[in-house]
Design a protein around this motif. Structure first.
Motif, short mmCIF file in Angstrom:
data_model
loop_
_atom_site.label_atom_id
_atom_site.label_comp_id
_atom_site.label_asym_id
_atom_site.label_seq_id
_atom_site.Cartn_x
_atom_site.Cartn_y
_atom_site.Cartn_z
N TRP A 68 -11.62 -15.88 0.05
CA TRP A 68 -11.17 -14.62 1.25
C TRP A 68 -9.86 -15.14 1.26
O TRP A 68 -9.24 -14.45 0.67
N ALA A 69 -9.40 -16.13 1.54
CA ALA A 69 -8.45 -16.44 2.45
C ALA A 69 -7.21 -16.23 1.10
O ALA A 69 -6.20 -15.79 1.03
N ASP A 70 -8.22 -17.02 0.30
CA ASP A 70 -6.63 -17.13 -1.10
C ASP A 70 -6.48 -15.92 -2.10
O ASP A 70 -5.50 -15.51 -2.35
N LEU A 71 -7.86 -14.86 -1.45
CA LEU A 71 -7.73 -13.12 -2.48
C LEU A 71 -6.65 -12.59 -1.04
O LEU A 71 -5.57 -11.95 -1.57
N ARG A 72 -6.70 -13.22 -0.16
CA ARG A 72 -5.87 -12.33 1.38
C ARG A 72 -4.86 -12.71 0.99
O ARG A 72 -3.54 -12.22 1.32
N ASP A 73 -4.19 -13.84 0.34
CA ASP A 73 -2.58 -14.83 0.21
C ASP A 73 -2.32 -13.45 -0.94
O ASP A 73 -0.81 -13.73 -1.03
N ASP A 102 1.01 -11.35 -1.04
CA ASP A 102 2.08 -11.55 -2.03
C ASP A 102 2.57 -10.62 -2.92
O ASP A 102 3.18 -9.80 -2.49
N LEU A 103 1.24 -10.17 -3.47
CA LEU A 103 1.88 -9.04 -3.94
C LEU A 103 1.85 -7.27 -3.37
O LEU A 103 2.99 -6.93 -3.68
N CYS A 104 1.51 -7.43 -1.89
CA CYS A 104 2.22 -6.20 -1.19
C CYS A 104 3.12 -6.35 -0.85
O CYS A 104 4.53 -5.67 -0.95
N ALA A 156 7.37 0.73 -3.66
CA ALA A 156 6.81 0.62 -2.29
C ALA A 156 6.77 2.35 -1.74
O ALA A 156 7.00 3.02 -2.86
N SER A 157 5.23 1.84 -1.41
CA SER A 157 4.60 3.40 -0.50
C SER A 157 4.49 4.33 -2.14
O SER A 157 4.20 5.25 -1.01
N SER A 158 3.71 3.90 -3.16
CA SER A 158 3.12 4.48 -3.20
C SER A 158 1.43 4.41 -3.44
O SER A 158 1.09 3.75 -2.71
N PRO A 159 0.91 5.43 -4.28
CA PRO A 159 -0.67 5.00 -4.10
C PRO A 159 -0.82 3.73 -4.50
O PRO A 159 -2.21 3.57 -3.44
N ALA A 160 -0.75 3.46 -5.38
CA ALA A 160 -1.24 2.26 -5.75
C ALA A 160 -0.37 1.35 -4.63
O ALA A 160 -1.69 0.28 -3.78
N HIS A 161 0.27 0.95 -3.75
CA HIS A 161 1.24 0.20 -3.03
C HIS A 161 -0.56 0.01 -1.87
O HIS A 161 -0.20 -0.13 -1.10
N GLU A 162 -0.72 1.33 -1.18
CA GLU A 162 -1.24 1.65 -0.36
C GLU A 162 -2.65 1.08 -0.49
O GLU A 162 -3.33 0.86 0.27
N GLU A 163 -3.07 1.49 -1.95
CA GLU A 163 -4.29 0.80 -2.14
C GLU A 163 -4.92 -0.89 -1.98
O GLU A 163 -5.78 -0.87 -1.41
N PHE A 164 -3.45 -1.14 -2.33
CA PHE A 164 -3.19 -2.55 -2.20
C PHE A 164 -2.79 -3.57 -1.00
O PHE A 164 -3.80 -4.10 -0.90
N GLU A 165 -2.51 -2.73 -0.11
CA GLU A 165 -2.44 -2.89 1.25
C GLU A 165 -3.84 -2.73 1.67
O GLU A 165 -4.35 -3.23 2.50
N GLN A 166 -4.65 -1.68 1.27
CA GLN A 166 -5.61 -0.97 2.10
C GLN A 166 -6.87 -3.07 1.57
O GLN A 166 -7.75 -3.27 2.07
N MET A 167 -6.84 -3.46 0.38
CA MET A 167 -7.47 -4.30 -0.18
C MET A 167 -7.55 -5.43 0.32
O MET A 167 -8.22 -6.12 0.88
N LEU A 168 -5.95 -5.47 1.12
CA LEU A 168 -5.20 -6.36 1.81
C LEU A 168 -6.01 -7.21 2.94
O LEU A 168 -6.58 -7.42 3.50
#
Length: 259
Positions: free
Chosen positions: A13-18, A22-24, A33-45
């Motif tokens: 989980w830590a590797d995925l989180r890190d 980086d991606l976000c 920045a602030s695109s739907p894709a960005h927000e989705e990755f932030e949620q995954m983070l």
């Protein structure tokens, strides 16, 4: 994928989180920045962080309430993570804490989802227990069961036994906002609270604020996590604190020492 609801799942989980951090961070500096894709990755983070800190806490005594709260907070994301797994884990962890009303509601929901998976349809799902919460109704139906038949039968037996117990009610606990305690959005005002970086629960007062806007923690949970990390010298908990420092701008206690 193996069962990752364990202390020894931390590294994964830590590797995925890190990776997601980086991606976000990169996306926030780009045209995305602030695109739907960005927000989705932030949620995954956020989700990966909750799973990582939960695994870290699972390895430590005295952190059970944080584990349970994280599992409850993850229900907010049950439109992304497998819903039956999320409700089962939340129910089991609440049960281990003696939070029987919540355990009953969540494990009951797990059984309903399990039945829906068998039938291949969510049409008969009753959402009334989750009205006025931020637990999503619009979810994807998992393709296969999270638990084998014998484990599902154990859950059924417990839910049936508890349903006959007059002490247990099929209701979720409310807080000072007159709102379900784990919901970020207050039902009467629509005010959205920040999620605690330790538990995912709403930060209402007695808060610890971080350098980066939008990041905060409930002081009691933050102090508990810090103290446990200091007492146990847990490398996983230390790694969580290092991550929180990177993610949230700076820890409120930069001089905290593990020595």
């Amino acid at each position: 994928m193996p069962d990752l609801d364990r202390a020894d799942s931390y590294r994964m989980w830590a590797d995925l989180r890190d990776l997601l951090l980086d991606l976000c961070e990169n996306m926030s500096k780009s045209s995305e920045a602030s695109s739907p894709a960005h927000e989705e990755f932030e949620q995954m983070l956020q989700i990966a962080h909750y799973y990582a800190i939960r695994s870290a806490c699972m390895g430590q005594k005295g952190m059970e309430h944080i584990v349970a709260r994280l599992s409850v907070s993850l229900l907010r994301h049950s439109d992304i993570i497998p819903a039956d797994k999320a409700f089962y884990e939340a129910g089991v962890h609440c049960k281990s804490m003696g939070w029987e009303n919540m355990a009953f509601v969540f494990l009951n929901r797990y059984l309903d989802l399990s039945e829906a998976i068998e039938e291949g349809s969510l049409d008969m799902l009753d959402n009334s227990d989750f009205q006025d919460t931020d637990i999503p109704f619009e979810i994807s139906l998992p393709e296969k069961q999270h638990l084998p038949d014998d484990k599902r039968e154990e859950v059924k037996e417990w839910v049936l036994a508890v349903s006959m117990d007059q002490r247990v009610e099929q209701i979720l606990p409310m807080d000072e906002r007159d709102t379900y305690e784990a919901s970020l959005v207050a039902i009467n005002t629509g005010i959205r609270s920040l999620p605690c970086v330790v538990t995912g629960y709403p930060v209402l007062r007695n808060k610890v604020e971080f350098k980066r806007p939008g990041k905060a923690a409930n002081k009691d949970d933050w102090n508990k996590f810090l103290m446990t990390t200091k007492m146990t010298h847990s490398t996983e908990c230390q790694d969580v604190l290092k991550f929180v420092g990177n993610w949230c701008g700076a820890t409120p206690n930069p001089n905290f020492s593990f020595q």
